[in-house]
Scaffold this motif. Structure first.
Motif, PDB file in Angstrom:
ATOM      1  N   LEU A 233       0.831  -1.195   0.000  1.00 35.38           N
ATOM      2  CA  LEU A 233       0.000   0.000   0.000  1.00 35.38           C
ATOM      3  C   LEU A 233       0.868   1.247   0.000  1.00 35.38           C
ATOM      4  N   ARG A 234       1.978   1.189   0.759  1.00 34.08           N
ATOM      5  CA  ARG A 234       2.863   2.352   0.777  1.00 34.08           C
ATOM      6  C   ARG A 234       3.437   2.597  -0.608  1.00 34.08           C
ATOM      7  N   GLN A 235       3.805   1.519  -1.282  1.00 32.13           N
ATOM      8  CA  GLN A 235       4.379   1.682  -2.623  1.00 32.13           C
ATOM      9  C   GLN A 235       3.370   2.283  -3.580  1.00 32.13           C
ATOM     10  N   VAL A 236       2.125   1.765  -3.507  1.00 30.82           N
ATOM     11  CA  VAL A 236       1.093   2.291  -4.398  1.00 30.82           C
ATOM     12  C   VAL A 236       0.872   3.765  -4.124  1.00 30.82           C
ATOM     13  N   SER A 237       0.843   4.111  -2.822  1.00 26.63           N
ATOM     14  CA  SER A 237       0.589   5.511  -2.483  1.00 26.63           C
ATOM     15  C   SER A 237       1.710   6.405  -2.993  1.00 26.63           C
ATOM     16  N   SER A 238       2.963   5.944  -2.894  1.00 30.62           N
ATOM     17  CA  SER A 238       4.049   6.788  -3.398  1.00 30.62           C
ATOM     18  C   SER A 238       3.976   6.893  -4.912  1.00 30.62           C
ATOM     19  N   LEU A 239       3.535   5.838  -5.568  1.00 32.84           N
ATOM     20  CA  LEU A 239       3.381   5.882  -7.024  1.00 32.84           C
ATOM     21  C   LEU A 239       2.361   6.937  -7.407  1.00 32.84           C
ATOM     22  N   LEU A 240       1.239   6.959  -6.658  1.00 28.76           N
ATOM     23  CA  LEU A 240       0.183   7.899  -7.003  1.00 28.76           C
ATOM     24  C   LEU A 240       0.614   9.330  -6.771  1.00 28.76           C
ATOM     25  N   ARG A 241       1.506   9.515  -5.784  1.00 30.48           N
ATOM     26  CA  ARG A 241       1.901  10.888  -5.505  1.00 30.48           C
ATOM     27  C   ARG A 241       2.871  11.451  -6.528  1.00 30.48           C
ATOM     28  N   ARG A 242       3.350  10.595  -7.450  1.00 28.10           N
ATOM     29  CA  ARG A 242       4.321  11.122  -8.415  1.00 28.10           C
ATOM     30  C   ARG A 242       3.667  11.990  -9.479  1.00 28.10           C
ATOM     31  N   LEU A 243       2.372  11.739  -9.694  1.00 24.64           N
ATOM     32  CA  LEU A 243       1.674  12.604 -10.644  1.00 24.64           C
ATOM     33  C   LEU A 243       0.559  13.319  -9.911  1.00 24.64           C
ATOM     34  N   PRO A 244       0.196  14.547 -10.190  1.00 26.54           N
ATOM     35  CA  PRO A 244       0.809  15.408 -11.189  1.00 26.54           C
ATOM     36  C   PRO A 244       2.138  15.990 -10.718  1.00 26.54           C
ATOM     37  N   ALA A 245       3.036  16.152 -11.652  1.00 30.44           N
ATOM     38  CA  ALA A 245       4.377  16.570 -11.269  1.00 30.44           C
ATOM     39  C   ALA A 245       4.404  18.035 -10.860  1.00 30.44           C
ATOM     40  N   ILE A 246       3.654  18.869 -11.592  1.00 31.20           N
ATOM     41  CA  ILE A 246       3.622  20.287 -11.249  1.00 31.20           C
ATOM     42  C   ILE A 246       2.190  20.653 -10.925  1.00 31.20           C
ATOM     43  N   GLU A 247       2.022  21.453  -9.955  1.00 28.17           N
ATOM     44  CA  GLU A 247       0.673  21.854  -9.563  1.00 28.17           C
ATOM     45  C   GLU A 247       0.674  23.355  -9.373  1.00 28.17           C
ATOM     46  N   SER A 248       0.354  24.091 -10.418  1.00 26.31           N
ATOM     47  CA  SER A 248       0.269  25.544 -10.234  1.00 26.31           C
ATOM     48  C   SER A 248      -0.722  26.087 -11.233  1.00 26.31           C
ATOM     49  N   GLY A 249      -1.202  27.282 -10.977  1.00 25.53           N
ATOM     50  CA  GLY A 249      -2.210  27.875 -11.844  1.00 25.53           C
ATOM     51  C   GLY A 249      -1.709  28.076 -13.252  1.00 25.53           C
ATOM     52  N   LYS A 250      -0.484  28.581 -13.364  1.00 28.21           N
ATOM     53  CA  LYS A 250       0.059  28.877 -14.696  1.00 28.21           C
ATOM     54  C   LYS A 250       0.193  27.592 -15.511  1.00 28.21           C
ATOM     55  N   PHE A 251       0.663  26.542 -14.827  1.00 32.81           N
ATOM     56  CA  PHE A 251       0.805  25.267 -15.538  1.00 32.81           C
ATOM     57  C   PHE A 251      -0.547  24.782 -16.041  1.00 32.81           C
ATOM     58  N   GLN A 252      -1.581  24.849 -15.184  1.00 30.65           N
ATOM     59  CA  GLN A 252      -2.926  24.442 -15.593  1.00 30.65           C
ATOM     60  C   GLN A 252      -3.349  25.194 -16.841  1.00 30.65           C
ATOM     61  N   ASP A 253      -3.153  26.528 -16.802  1.00 33.94           N
ATOM     62  CA  ASP A 253      -3.554  27.345 -17.943  1.00 33.94           C
ATOM     63  C   ASP A 253      -2.898  26.873 -19.226  1.00 33.94           C
ATOM     64  N   ASP A 254      -1.565  26.796 -19.172  1.00 31.16           N
ATOM     65  CA  ASP A 254      -0.846  26.418 -20.394  1.00 31.16           C
ATOM     66  C   ASP A 254      -1.221  25.028 -20.856  1.00 31.16           C
ATOM     67  N   PHE A 255      -1.298  24.122 -19.866  1.00 35.93           N
ATOM     68  CA  PHE A 255      -1.624  22.736 -20.209  1.00 35.93           C
ATOM     69  C   PHE A 255      -2.983  22.647 -20.892  1.00 35.93           C
ATOM     70  N   LEU A 256      -3.991  23.304 -20.282  1.00 38.27           N
ATOM     71  CA  LEU A 256      -5.336  23.217 -20.853  1.00 38.27           C
ATOM     72  C   LEU A 256      -5.401  23.864 -22.217  1.00 38.27           C
ATOM     73  N   MET A 257      -4.644  24.952 -22.383  1.00 37.16           N
ATOM     74  CA  MET A 257      -4.670  25.623 -23.676  1.00 37.16           C
ATOM     75  C   MET A 257      -4.095  24.711 -24.761  1.00 37.16           C
ATOM     76  N   GLU A 258      -2.980  24.050 -24.435  1.00 35.55           N
ATOM     77  CA  GLU A 258      -2.401  23.126 -25.421  1.00 35.55           C
ATOM     78  C   GLU A 258      -3.321  21.950 -25.689  1.00 35.55           C
ATOM     79  N   TYR A 259      -3.936  21.474 -24.632  1.00 36.34           N
ATOM     80  CA  TYR A 259      -4.873  20.357 -24.772  1.00 36.34           C
ATOM     81  C   TYR A 259      -5.992  20.742 -25.715  1.00 36.34           C
ATOM     82  N   ASN A 260      -6.553  21.949 -25.481  1.00 35.45           N
ATOM     83  CA  ASN A 260      -7.625  22.418 -26.346  1.00 35.45           C
ATOM     84  C   ASN A 260      -7.165  22.560 -27.776  1.00 35.45           C
TER      85      ASN A 260
END
Lengths: 307, 425
Positions: free
Chosen positions: A238-265
């Motif tokens: 369970l500890r291993q799975v939890s550490s795996l899940l915490r690896r993503l998302p790598a960056i968590e910030s407003g600017k990143f969300q904006d750019d990411f969503l814009m490229e996605y769109n």
């Protein structure tokens, strides 16, 4: 016959060698058994032989290239004269290269190979023997190449030379990497247009994502079973799975969300455009066919087929 | 009563398995005439049959029962019976006799109209249409009746739900005309002008061998809606090439006043437009289009205000009123406010000094909602693409097409005798 080597030499093999050996073997095999003959599956696979050349610097043996040799079944040895001539020729072009050993194909090293090995010992005190296993095994993940050295071991009181396996690594030069890549992806003969490259790239990504998805599904299934109680609870897992899940998302910030969503769109819009174009072209063909079938120009035929 | 009772017994007995039902169908077809002759004595029979199990039998009896002239009082009793039947019947059974089902539903429609309560027919006809369709892409004659009742009863939302399905299969062309025409009217009622335009466009460009009245009416509305929605109507680019030749030639002749209206609209002079509308009021009134024409005049103001956004960044309300020929800044403010609410314009009104700032479209295409929107559009277009490819394959195997293609080849390949000119399949 096979135990691990204790000589302490590190071996490096270039992909060119492996490709050469494989090519040699395939050529001989297809020349021996023409593709249409029925006997192709009955005869045993032929063995091919050749020499390998490279550089030895201290404890590192680097195998750069290889060439073919003829095996003389009567004397159980390789064609010596040809070998010498080849050696002279290579010396002229690559002054640093020495004959380091020889290669052959087969599943495992045989006793008869020791003859050939000993014959080469006057050129190189400790030749290497590269063995390629040409049988295709889909479950096998590693390269079917083994490197043998000869060592003097005392067996039953008699000192004997036997083959021992050695580990090796693959070393590539940039040019080799490109050619291996090329061969691996089997690009079409027209040089690979942008479309096929994109398709190949996307297929690679698709298979990678599919694998990731299946692995995550397995984990998910396991966790569900653990939750239900079918499987005993394992905290380390369970500890291993939890550490795996915490690896993503790598960056968590407003600017990143904006750019990411814009490229996605943007990407989605492009695919939408591509689909629209695709549909238009199908529609175009359909309309052409429709016009040919239900000819508008003749007043007689007109719309009767439709109404 | 004997044959009748025997028939009832058979219906009750043979309604369980599909094999039985097809036998029953044959028997019923034979007994159809005798049923009609006994129409007066059929109401107790109806009471004996259960609509959900004996749907086919019930249908035949009901058809015979309602075939004669029905007065208003009788309609009061028959409407609930038919409604109950439609809500309870078994879809597979009635699909065996679709024409009878359609007949019964049409009678229902006539009766509710006679009773002047069209809303009573909306629910049942919706269920009936859904049960008769083989799939949601199939158009039945009931669709147009349903939409007519929705229009009369002013239940536009229910009508809209059935308009959301894309239609791919049509039985009768007349169904398509009526369906699209009524559908267009419902969309106009709900102010969804783009969808209305699409539906009316379908009517106008549908293949027709001779001009029909539905297309003429649809064309008039088409001009008006396109003026409201797009703000322009060019006579030269009016009908696309794929409209039938009949339509291209003759539709214009019947819609002269509307084309005049469109031309005046193009000159952007509101006073002239209003004058023209005044003079031709009764013509528009006769076509029941006066409401739409008034909306066209309103949209003229909107068009002018929108044109202002392209020239100015800020403008005072007084100037807006002057340019757009409105009476006062208050009216201008009302108009701009309405447009902002409808999403036709992006602006902010500063009430202190009466200035309006025009803004850019704030959509940044960065949000998850936009992703979902585009994703759903992509899914829809993928489904459409699959349908198109299927149709393409179908037409490639069509006999008529192959014979035409074969014939063309014959001219060029004289020694290619493998291609016959006629296929004897």
């Amino acid at each position: 016959m096979a135990s691990s080597s204790s000589s302490g030499l590190t071996f490096k093999v270039h992909p060119l060698v492996i490709v050469n050996i494989s090519d040699h073997y395939t050529r001989v095999k297809s020349q021996l058994n023409p593709p249409n003959s029925n006997a192709s599956s009955n005869s045993p696979p032929p063995r091919v032989y050749g020499g390998v050349i490279g550089v030895q610097k201290g404890r590192t043996v680097e195998i750069f290239n290889s060439f073919e040799l003829l095996y003389d079944p009567s004397t159980h040895s390789l064609d010596r004269a040809f070998l010498d001539k080849k050696q002279d020729l290579y010396k002229k072009v690559f002054p640093h290269f020495y004959i380091l050993g020889w290669y052959s194909t087969g599943t495992d090293a045989l006793e008869s190979d020791m003859h050939i090995h000993k014959a080469l010992m006057d050129i190189n005190e400790s030749p290497v023997y590269v063995l390629l296993n040409p049988s295709i095994n889909h479950s096998q993940r590693d390269l079917p190449v083994t490197i043998f050295e000869s060592e003097l071991h005392v067996i039953d009181g008699i000192p004997q030379l036997i083959f021992v396996r050695s580990t090796y690594t693959i070393e590539t030069v940039e040019a080799e990497r490109i050619s291996v890549d090329h061969v691996a992806h089997l690009k079409p003969s027209d040089g690979g247009s942008a479309a096929t490259q994109l398709a190949a790239h996307l297929t690679g990504i698709h298979s990678a994502i599919k694998m990731l998805h299946s692995r995550i599904k397995v984990l998910h299934h396991y966790l569900l079973a653990m939750q239900k109680g079918d499987v005993p609870c394992e905290n380390s897992l369970l500890r291993q799975v939890s550490s795996l899940l915490r690896r993503l998302p790598a960056i968590e910030s407003g600017k990143f969300q904006d750019d990411f969503l814009m490229e996605y769109n943007d990407t989605l819009l492009i695919s939408y455009l591509a689909m629209l174009t695709n549909c238009s072209s199908t529609m175009n063909e359909l309309v052409d066919k429709f016009n040919t079938a239900y000819d508008r120009h003749s007043r007689r035929g007109g719309r009767t087929a439709f109404m | 009563m004997d044959p009748l009772e025997a028939l009832v017994a058979q219906i009750q007995g043979l309604s369980s398995t599909p094999g039985d039902i097809s036998r029953l169908h044959v028997i019923l077809k034979q007994a159809d005439d005798s049923l009609r002759s006994e129409s007066t004595r059929l109401s107790p029979v109806l009471a004996q049959l259960a609509p959900s199990e004996h749907s086919l039998g019930f249908l035949y009896v009901l058809d015979a029962f309602t075939s004669g002239q029905i007065s208003k009082q009788q309609a009061e009793t028959t409407v609930p019976i038919i409604t109950g039947f439609i809500n309870a019947c078994n879809a597979e059974q009635i699909r065996l006799a679709p024409e009878k089902f359609v007949l019964v539903c049409k009678r229902l429609k006539d009766q509710v109209m006679m009773l002047e309560a069209p809303i009573r027919g909306v629910g049942p006809l919706f269920n009936a249409a859904r049960k008769l369709q083989l799939s949601t892409e199939h158009l039945t004659p009931l669709h147009s009746d349903f939409l007519l009742l929705c229009l009369l009863a002013k239940c536009y939302k229910t009508g809209l739900s059935i308009l959301e399905d894309d239609i791919f299969e049509v039985d009768q062309p007349r169904d398509l005309f009526l369906y699209c025409y009524y559908g267009g009217m419902i969309c106009i009622g709900l102010k969804r002008f783009q969808k209305a335009l699409d539906l009316l466009h379908n009517v106008v460009t549908a293949p027709m061998s001779s001009l029909n009245a539905i297309a003429v009416e649809a064309y008039k509305k088409y001009i008006l809606v396109s003026l409201i929605h797009h703000g322009q109507w060019q006579i030269s680019t009016s009908l696309p090439k794929y409209a039938s030749s009949v339509a291209q030639r003759s539709l214009k002749n019947f819609c002269q006043p509307y084309i005049e209206l469109a031309n005046i609209y193009g000159t952007e002079k509101i006073a002239e437009l209003e004058a023209y509308v005044q003079t031709n009021t009764e013509k528009f009134e006769n076509d029941n289009n006066l409401g739409l024409v008034k909306q066209v005049v309103l949209s003229m103001y909107k068009r002018n205000i929108q044109r202002l956004t392209q020239t100015y960044l800020t403008l005072s309300l007084q100037d807006i009123a002057n340019t757009v020929q409105l009476n006062s800044p208050k009216e201008a403010e009302m108009h701009v406010l309405q447009m902002i609410q409808d999403g036709e314009i992006y602006a902010t009104i500063n009430q202190r000094d009466g200035m309006v700032r025009f803004l850019e479209d704030p959509e940044q295409y960065k949000t998850c909602e936009m992703i979902e929107h585009i994703d759903s559009s992509i899914q829809r277009i993928m489904a459409l693409s699959r349908k198109l490819t299927a149709m393409d394959e179908q037409i490639s195997c069509d006999q008529l097409y192959l014979s035409k293609v074969g014939r063309e080849r014959q001219r060029y390949d004289f020694d290619d005798f493998d291609v016959p000119t006629k296929f004897n399949i």
